[in-house]
Design a protein around this motif. Structure first.
Motif, short mmCIF file in Angstrom:
data_model
loop_
_atom_site.label_atom_id
_atom_site.label_comp_id
_atom_site.label_asym_id
_atom_site.label_seq_id
_atom_site.Cartn_x
_atom_site.Cartn_y
_atom_site.Cartn_z
N THR A 163 1.19 -4.70 -0.96
CA THR A 163 1.13 -5.85 -1.43
C THR A 163 1.71 -6.23 -2.69
OG1 THR A 163 -1.05 -6.11 -1.71
CG2 THR A 163 -0.71 -6.30 0.41
N PRO A 164 2.14 -7.56 -2.88
CA PRO A 164 2.40 -7.77 -4.43
C PRO A 164 1.07 -7.63 -5.24
CG PRO A 164 3.57 -9.21 -2.84
CD PRO A 164 3.10 -8.26 -2.22
N LYS A 165 0.05 -8.06 -4.65
CA LYS A 165 -1.11 -8.17 -5.37
C LYS A 165 -1.47 -6.73 -5.94
CE LYS A 165 -4.86 -9.81 -7.02
NZ LYS A 165 -4.90 -10.34 -8.39
N SER A 166 -1.38 -5.81 -4.97
CA SER A 166 -1.68 -4.41 -5.10
C SER A 166 -0.75 -3.88 -6.41
CB SER A 166 -1.32 -3.48 -4.14
OG SER A 166 -1.40 -2.30 -4.45
N VAL A 167 0.49 -4.37 -6.56
CA VAL A 167 1.54 -3.94 -7.34
C VAL A 167 1.01 -4.46 -8.72
CG1 VAL A 167 3.81 -4.12 -8.19
CG2 VAL A 167 3.38 -3.44 -5.81
#
Length: 188
Positions: A163-167
């Motif tokens: 996910t973008p949040k994880s990145v």
């Protein structure tokens, strides 16, 4: 004089045109000092260094696709430098309401190339990457490499199936670790 043999660059360019990501990674590593120098030549701007470096990587990729290897008047390094500079100029013109950004003479840019400085910058960058490999998790290191290549958070998330949040979290952690261990990482 170009730091790398023309045949070496031509081989990398050909591999890039065949969508070889490792070849492009090598070009990014080799031309990072040039891209940093071009970005820094604009002084204080409304973008942070990472955003400008991402744009420079996009320009470098475009240069790999468009450079005419059959001509002999211009080296790939000079062509790439012009492409990077023009992309940054275009970005700044758009963001700053089309204020004029002073063009510099291409010959002056070529004369300013400093072989010793380029080698030192490359060695510093390689040392930072080697340290990063030891300090970071595999995931964080892959995020760092993709970030350096100019990919934005969404693209990195898609490539790594995260996910973008994880990145974003990985970027936060990796830059915090690198700053704590190495110091100034604004050049990455």
């Amino acid at each position: 004089m170009d730091l790398y043999k023309d045949s070496d660059i031509e081989t990398l360019l050909q591999r890039c045109r065949e969508h070889d990501n490792d070849a492009f990674d090598q070009l990014v590593t080799r031309y990072t000092p040039m891209m940093r120098k071009v970005i820094c030549s604009f002084g204080q701007v409304s973008y942070d260094f990472g955003e400008l470096f991402s744009e420079a990587c996009v320009a470098l990729h475009t240069a790999t696709q468009r450079f005419d290897m059959d001509q002999s008047e211009v080296t790939f390094g000079l062509y790439a430098r012009i492409c990077v500079r023009n992309r940054i100029v275009d970005l700044l013109r758009i963001s700053e309401g089309d204020r004029t950004v002073t063009d510099r003479d291409v010959e002056q840019m070529a004369e300013e190339d400093n072989l010793e400085g380029r080698i030192a910058e490359r060695e510093t960058f390689e040392r930072i990457l080697a340290s990063a490999k030891l300090l970071l998790s595999d995931y964080e290191y892959r995020v760092l490499l993709l970030h350096i290549q100019g990919y934005n958070t969404s693209a990195i998330a898609e490539i790594l199936s995260r996910t973008p949040k994880s990145v974003d979290n990985a970027k936060f952690r990796l830059f915090r670790r690198l700053r704590a261990e190495i110091g100034d990482v604004s050049k990455i």
